[in-house]
Design a protein around this motif. Structure first.
Motif, PDB file in Angstrom:
ATOM      1  N   GLU A  43      49.046  34.640  37.266  1.00 50.48           N
ATOM      2  CA  GLU A  43      48.450  35.921  37.733  1.00 50.48           C
ATOM      3  C   GLU A  43      49.599  37.047  38.084  1.00 50.48           C
ATOM      4  OE1 GLU A  43      44.983  37.135  37.664  1.00 50.48           O
ATOM      5  OE2 GLU A  43      45.009  35.564  36.518  1.00 50.48           O
ATOM      6  N   LYS A  81      51.389  38.478  35.131  1.00 51.54           N
ATOM      7  CA  LYS A  81      50.481  39.561  34.468  1.00 51.54           C
ATOM      8  C   LYS A  81      50.954  40.737  35.355  1.00 51.54           C
ATOM      9  CE  LYS A  81      46.204  38.043  34.488  1.00 51.54           C
ATOM     10  NZ  LYS A  81      44.814  37.720  34.295  1.00 51.54           N
ATOM     11  N   VAL A 125      43.729  42.842  33.832  1.00 51.15           N
ATOM     12  CA  VAL A 125      42.640  42.241  34.916  1.00 51.15           C
ATOM     13  C   VAL A 125      43.079  41.212  35.703  1.00 51.15           C
ATOM     14  CG1 VAL A 125      40.098  41.611  35.270  1.00 51.15           C
ATOM     15  CG2 VAL A 125      41.045  43.296  33.536  1.00 51.15           C
ATOM     16  N   LEU A 126      43.256  41.221  36.871  1.00 47.76           N
ATOM     17  CA  LEU A 126      43.714  40.370  37.878  1.00 47.76           C
ATOM     18  C   LEU A 126      42.880  39.758  38.837  1.00 47.76           C
ATOM     19  CD1 LEU A 126      46.840  42.210  39.247  1.00 47.76           C
ATOM     20  CD2 LEU A 126      46.890  40.804  37.349  1.00 47.76           C
ATOM     21  N   ASN A 127      42.880  38.354  38.977  1.00 46.45           N
ATOM     22  CA  ASN A 127      41.958  37.599  39.770  1.00 46.45           C
ATOM     23  C   ASN A 127      42.645  37.453  40.987  1.00 46.45           C
ATOM     24  OD1 ASN A 127      40.539  35.473  41.340  1.00 46.45           O
ATOM     25  ND2 ASN A 127      39.994  34.367  39.055  1.00 46.45           N
ATOM     26  N   VAL A 128      42.142  38.054  42.107  1.00 45.07           N
ATOM     27  CA  VAL A 128      42.591  38.377  43.353  1.00 45.07           C
ATOM     28  C   VAL A 128      42.698  36.820  44.040  1.00 45.07           C
ATOM     29  CG1 VAL A 128      42.434  40.763  43.854  1.00 45.07           C
ATOM     30  CG2 VAL A 128      40.685  39.086  44.581  1.00 45.07           C
ATOM     31  N   ILE A 129      41.815  35.994  43.584  1.00 48.77           N
ATOM     32  CA  ILE A 129      41.660  34.848  44.273  1.00 48.77           C
ATOM     33  C   ILE A 129      42.943  33.957  43.775  1.00 48.77           C
ATOM     34  CG2 ILE A 129      40.420  32.233  44.320  1.00 48.77           C
ATOM     35  CD1 ILE A 129      37.855  34.091  44.276  1.00 48.77           C
ATOM     36  N   ASP A 130      43.592  34.060  42.545  1.00 49.10           N
ATOM     37  CA  ASP A 130      44.664  33.346  42.005  1.00 49.10           C
ATOM     38  C   ASP A 130      45.558  34.116  42.059  1.00 49.10           C
ATOM     39  OD1 ASP A 130      42.744  31.045  41.320  1.00 49.10           O
ATOM     40  OD2 ASP A 130      42.295  32.003  39.598  1.00 49.10           O
ATOM     41  N   ILE A 131      46.134  35.247  42.791  1.00 49.94           N
ATOM     42  CA  ILE A 131      46.912  35.910  42.712  1.00 49.94           C
ATOM     43  C   ILE A 131      48.399  35.276  43.099  1.00 49.94           C
ATOM     44  CG2 ILE A 131      47.123  36.882  45.023  1.00 49.94           C
ATOM     45  CD1 ILE A 131      47.641  38.790  41.744  1.00 49.94           C
TER      46      ILE A 131
END
Length: 84
Positions: free
Chosen positions: A54, A57, A43-49
């Motif tokens: 991130e 991952k 599960v990726l956090n698009v804000i922190d990509i």
């Protein structure tokens, strides 16, 4: 070759990781990161990509179906000499 690829042709490349370690300023294999094999997709956090945790991952996670490969990857941004 791996039975999965017995229908294909290819090449095998050999690298001298010891020789690589002698040139610290150009060391490549020391930067390799072990691939994570998981039953679930990350599960990726698009804000922190843009953060290493991130995007690693996203780029280092594979299905456990491929765990026999015992893969390591080298990830480089364009600023680090990677592809543009």
């Amino acid at each position: 070759m791996v039975p999965l690829f017995q229908w294909a042709q290819g090449v095998c490349l050999e690298f001298d990781a010891i020789h690589d370690a002698l040139f610290i300023d150009r060391m490549l294999f020391g930067q390799a990161i072990k691939v994570i094999y998981s039953e679930k997709r990350p599960v990726l956090n698009v804000i922190d990509i843009g953060e290493p945790k991130e995007y690693q991952k996203a780029l280092l996670t594979k299905s456990t179906h491929w765990c026999y490969e015992e893969e390591w990857r080298i990830i480089k941004t364009p600023g680090e000499g990677g592809p543009k």
